[in-house]
Write a protein that holds these residues in place. Structure first.
Motif, PDB file in Angstrom:
ATOM      1  N   MET A   1      43.879  48.994  -7.649  1.00  0.00           N
ATOM      2  CA  MET A   1      43.787  49.533  -6.714  1.00  0.00           C
ATOM      3  C   MET A   1      43.922  51.213  -6.295  1.00  0.00           C
ATOM      4  SD  MET A   1      42.140  47.404  -4.651  1.00  0.00           S
ATOM      5  CE  MET A   1      42.525  48.144  -2.823  1.00  0.00           C
ATOM      6  N   ALA A   2      45.143  51.703  -6.860  1.00  0.00           N
ATOM      7  CA  ALA A   2      45.426  53.135  -6.870  1.00  0.00           C
ATOM      8  C   ALA A   2      44.675  54.097  -7.628  1.00  0.00           C
ATOM      9  CB  ALA A   2      46.922  53.317  -7.468  1.00  0.00           C
ATOM     10  N   PHE A   3      43.873  53.494  -8.614  1.00  0.00           N
ATOM     11  CA  PHE A   3      43.057  54.259  -9.469  1.00  0.00           C
ATOM     12  C   PHE A   3      41.618  54.213  -8.861  1.00  0.00           C
ATOM     13  CE2 PHE A   3      39.854  55.041 -13.152  1.00  0.00           C
ATOM     14  CZ  PHE A   3      40.600  56.146 -13.562  1.00  0.00           C
ATOM     15  N   TYR A   4      41.084  53.104  -8.521  1.00  0.00           N
ATOM     16  CA  TYR A   4      39.819  53.015  -8.060  1.00  0.00           C
ATOM     17  C   TYR A   4      39.597  53.311  -6.593  1.00  0.00           C
ATOM     18  CZ  TYR A   4      38.608  51.531 -12.497  1.00  0.00           C
ATOM     19  OH  TYR A   4      38.240  51.180 -14.027  1.00  0.00           O
ATOM     20  N   PHE A   5      40.422  52.612  -5.682  1.00  0.00           N
ATOM     21  CA  PHE A   5      40.302  52.894  -4.310  1.00  0.00           C
ATOM     22  C   PHE A   5      41.928  53.498  -3.767  1.00  0.00           C
ATOM     23  CE2 PHE A   5      37.592  49.572  -5.736  1.00  0.00           C
ATOM     24  CZ  PHE A   5      36.435  49.773  -5.245  1.00  0.00           C
ATOM     25  N   PRO A   6      42.247  54.537  -4.065  1.00  0.00           N
ATOM     26  CA  PRO A   6      43.468  55.209  -3.628  1.00  0.00           C
ATOM     27  C   PRO A   6      43.795  54.894  -1.999  1.00  0.00           C
ATOM     28  CG  PRO A   6      42.011  56.913  -4.421  1.00  0.00           C
ATOM     29  CD  PRO A   6      41.185  55.499  -4.877  1.00  0.00           C
ATOM     30  N   GLN A   7      42.512  55.272  -1.431  1.00  0.00           N
ATOM     31  CA  GLN A   7      43.077  55.338   0.189  1.00  0.00           C
ATOM     32  C   GLN A   7      43.435  53.786   0.456  1.00  0.00           C
ATOM     33  OE1 GLN A   7      39.333  56.634   2.387  1.00  0.00           O
ATOM     34  NE2 GLN A   7      40.203  56.235   4.238  1.00  0.00           N
ATOM     35  N   ALA A   8      42.535  52.713   0.223  1.00  0.00           N
ATOM     36  CA  ALA A   8      43.145  51.508   0.530  1.00  0.00           C
ATOM     37  C   ALA A   8      44.330  51.403  -0.210  1.00  0.00           C
ATOM     38  CB  ALA A   8      41.945  50.614  -0.171  1.00  0.00           C
TER      39      ALA A   8
ATOM     40  N   TYR B   1      38.007  32.640   7.724  1.00  0.00           N
ATOM     41  CA  TYR B   1      39.693  33.036   8.118  1.00  0.00           C
ATOM     42  C   TYR B   1      39.476  33.646   9.351  1.00  0.00           C
ATOM     43  CZ  TYR B   1      40.033  31.841   3.135  1.00  0.00           C
ATOM     44  OH  TYR B   1      40.081  31.061   1.906  1.00  0.00           O
ATOM     45  N   ARG B   2      38.776  34.328   9.856  1.00  0.00           N
ATOM     46  CA  ARG B   2      38.822  35.149  11.114  1.00  0.00           C
ATOM     47  C   ARG B   2      39.744  36.226  10.926  1.00  0.00           C
ATOM     48  NH1 ARG B   2      34.325  33.959  14.417  1.00  0.00           N
ATOM     49  NH2 ARG B   2      33.781  31.943  13.828  1.00  0.00           N
ATOM     50  N   ARG B   3      39.691  36.760   9.694  1.00  0.00           N
ATOM     51  CA  ARG B   3      40.588  37.972   9.678  1.00  0.00           C
ATOM     52  C   ARG B   3      39.710  39.127   9.236  1.00  0.00           C
ATOM     53  NH1 ARG B   3      45.015  38.050  12.047  1.00  0.00           N
ATOM     54  NH2 ARG B   3      45.703  39.578  10.812  1.00  0.00           N
ATOM     55  N   PRO B   4      40.167  40.272   9.230  1.00  0.00           N
ATOM     56  CA  PRO B   4      39.364  41.686   8.913  1.00  0.00           C
ATOM     57  C   PRO B   4      39.122  41.462   7.137  1.00  0.00           C
ATOM     58  CG  PRO B   4      41.073  42.202  10.563  1.00  0.00           C
ATOM     59  CD  PRO B   4      41.360  40.835   9.996  1.00  0.00           C
ATOM     60  N   VAL B   5      37.954  41.609   6.917  1.00  0.00           N
ATOM     61  CA  VAL B   5      37.610  41.497   5.341  1.00  0.00           C
ATOM     62  C   VAL B   5      37.200  43.134   5.063  1.00  0.00           C
ATOM     63  CG1 VAL B   5      36.070  40.512   3.639  1.00  0.00           C
ATOM     64  CG2 VAL B   5      36.898  39.217   5.879  1.00  0.00           C
ATOM     65  N   ALA B   6      37.777  43.381   3.708  1.00  0.00           N
ATOM     66  CA  ALA B   6      37.121  44.697   2.988  1.00  0.00           C
ATOM     67  C   ALA B   6      36.565  44.280   1.787  1.00  0.00           C
ATOM     68  CB  ALA B   6      38.214  45.493   2.918  1.00  0.00           C
ATOM     69  N   SER B   7      35.365  44.642   1.720  1.00  0.00           N
ATOM     70  CA  SER B   7      34.654  44.364   0.228  1.00  0.00           C
ATOM     71  C   SER B   7      34.649  45.657  -0.511  1.00  0.00           C
ATOM     72  CB  SER B   7      33.127  44.007   0.773  1.00  0.00           C
ATOM     73  OG  SER B   7      32.959  42.636   1.532  1.00  0.00           O
ATOM     74  N   LEU B   8      35.121  45.707  -1.576  1.00  0.00           N
ATOM     75  CA  LEU B   8      35.111  46.752  -2.465  1.00  0.00           C
ATOM     76  C   LEU B   8      34.425  46.422  -3.856  1.00  0.00           C
ATOM     77  CD1 LEU B   8      39.129  47.535  -2.079  1.00  0.00           C
ATOM     78  CD2 LEU B   8      37.029  48.219  -0.593  1.00  0.00           C
ATOM     79  N   VAL B   9      33.783  47.730  -4.124  1.00  0.00           N
ATOM     80  CA  VAL B   9      32.753  47.194  -5.546  1.00  0.00           C
ATOM     81  C   VAL B   9      32.946  48.273  -6.324  1.00  0.00           C
ATOM     82  CG1 VAL B   9      30.285  47.204  -5.984  1.00  0.00           C
ATOM     83  CG2 VAL B   9      30.934  46.076  -3.835  1.00  0.00           C
ATOM     84  N   VAL B  10      33.045  47.845  -7.867  1.00  0.00           N
ATOM     85  CA  VAL B  10      32.994  48.654  -8.835  1.00  0.00           C
ATOM     86  C   VAL B  10      31.549  48.404  -9.471  1.00  0.00           C
ATOM     87  CG1 VAL B  10      34.101  49.186 -11.069  1.00  0.00           C
ATOM     88  CG2 VAL B  10      35.447  48.892  -9.193  1.00  0.00           C
ATOM     89  N   LEU B  11      30.852  49.471  -9.979  1.00  0.00           N
ATOM     90  CA  LEU B  11      29.696  49.274 -10.462  1.00  0.00           C
ATOM     91  C   LEU B  11      29.740  49.761 -11.944  1.00  0.00           C
ATOM     92  CD1 LEU B  11      27.341  50.643  -7.821  1.00  0.00           C
ATOM     93  CD2 LEU B  11      27.380  48.187  -8.451  1.00  0.00           C
ATOM     94  N   ALA B  12      29.463  48.765 -12.809  1.00  0.00           N
ATOM     95  CA  ALA B  12      29.530  48.955 -14.249  1.00  0.00           C
ATOM     96  C   ALA B  12      28.296  49.001 -14.873  1.00  0.00           C
ATOM     97  CB  ALA B  12      30.525  47.912 -15.039  1.00  0.00           C
ATOM     98  N   ASP B  13      27.124  49.434 -14.406  1.00  0.00           N
ATOM     99  CA  ASP B  13      25.914  49.378 -14.927  1.00  0.00           C
ATOM    100  C   ASP B  13      25.781  50.814 -15.500  1.00  0.00           C
ATOM    101  OD1 ASP B  13      25.527  50.066 -12.227  1.00  0.00           O
ATOM    102  OD2 ASP B  13      24.034  50.978 -12.855  1.00  0.00           O
TER     103      ASP B  13
END
Length: 321
Positions: free
Chosen positions: A24-31, A107-119
């Motif tokens: 998470m720190a490397f790819y999504f530092p804000q999250a 789950y009725r909880r907030p969900v964050a979808s985070l994606v890494v594209l390796a193509d």
């Protein structure tokens, strides 16, 4: 000389499971900055599998669903799709939308979808899906990391202390050396030496080398040459990290390694290696099976080792009796 077919997806899963905060720190530092890392995070693989079975989504599946706490309080369910498209898919963004909604609906909880594209492509960057009807709008925007964006920054990646910088470099170098076995061997050797230079613990070095080894597959003769260099380096540095037992723990490289190790005729080594792999996969062996293992000859050990590649239980390794 051609290199074997590459597998870009599978190795990332184990690395993410073991080193999720660093991922998470490397790819999504804000999250990463918004997550309360003092509280445990939990991977919900079984719950995820049930969600996919319940949905009419065909082969669509989530890779990882993680329950974690945020610094703002409460819990947040984070959806990580890490199988992460090694190839272009027209309905990819819609699939992320479907996954996100199904998790929220469950789950009725907030969900964050985070994606890494390796193509391999540089232009394909799906990051949203939406539709409108009769004044109603439904949709999702999701953060995307494109590994190809790092292609011109190999050297900074190799200097970065985050392990996922090194794995990103390995992924890119694998792409760049497809069909160029000699260049790949040199790149893999450089990455391996960097692992030994880092002040990391033994398990981390083993884990990261496993990913590099899986990504950067070589023809058998070049693999053997590389392995000889690793053994010599370990002897010089007195750092026996990448043992045969650790290296042979991966399915993709197990068959070749077993042949190499077993040809040395060290039956005790065969028994020890197979015992370690069985214990890691299925837990401590029953006394009767441990006795069979101790009394087995080389041919039996080889047969059981091959059966272990695809076995789902001890019965499938040793037979039902």
């Amino acid at each position: 000389m051609a290199t074997p077919d590459d597998d870009y997806d599978t190795p990332w899963k184990n690395a993410v499971l073991r080193y999720f905060p660093e991922f998470m720190a490397f790819y999504f530092p804000q999250a990463h900055a918004a997550i309360d890392w003092s509280r445990p995070h939990v991977f919900l693989d079984q719950e995820l599998a049930q969600l996919v079975r319940d949905g009419e989504l065909g082969r669509r599946r989530l890779d990882k669903l993680v329950r974690l706490a945020t610094l703002a309080g409460g819990e947040q369910w984070v959806l990580l799709h890490l199988e992460v498209q090694g190839r272009r898919e027209n309905a990819f963004a819609e699939r992320i939308f479907c996954y996100n909604y199904r998790v929220y609906d469950r789950y009725r909880r907030p969900v964050a979808s985070l994606v890494v594209l390796a193509d391999r492509g540089a232009c394909w960057r799906p990051s949203s899906f939406s539709y409108k009807l009769f004044g109603c709008r439904m949709g999702i925007d999701f953060p995307v990391v494109k590994l190809m964006d790092y292609a011109g920054r190999i050297e900074p990646l190799l200097d970065d202390p985050n392990p996922f910088a090194l794995l990103t470099a390995a992924h890119l170098l694998t792409r760049q050396t497809k069909g160029l076995a000699h260049r790949r061997r040199m790149a893999k050797w450089r990455l391996t030496k960097l692992l030994y230079q880092r002040q990391w613990d033994r398990q981390r070095i083993i884990d990261l080398y496993s990913v590099i080894d899986w990504l950067m597959r070589l023809p058998p003769e070049m693999e053997a040459r590389l392995w000889q260099g690793i053994v010599q380096m370990e002897r010089r540095k007195l750092m026996p990290y990448l043992t045969y037992g650790e290296r042979l723990g991966r399915k993709m490289g197990l068959e070749q390694g077993l042949r190499e190790g077993f040809m040395e005729g060290r039956q005790e080594g065969q028994q020890l290696l197979l015992s370690q792999q069985l214990n890691k996969r299925f837990g401590p062996l029953p006394a009767a099976l441990a006795e069979r293992l101790a009394q087995a000859d080389s041919e039996q050990l080889t047969g059981w080792a091959m059966a272990l590649l695809d076995a789902a239980s001890l019965d499938e390794v040793f037979g039902s009796k």
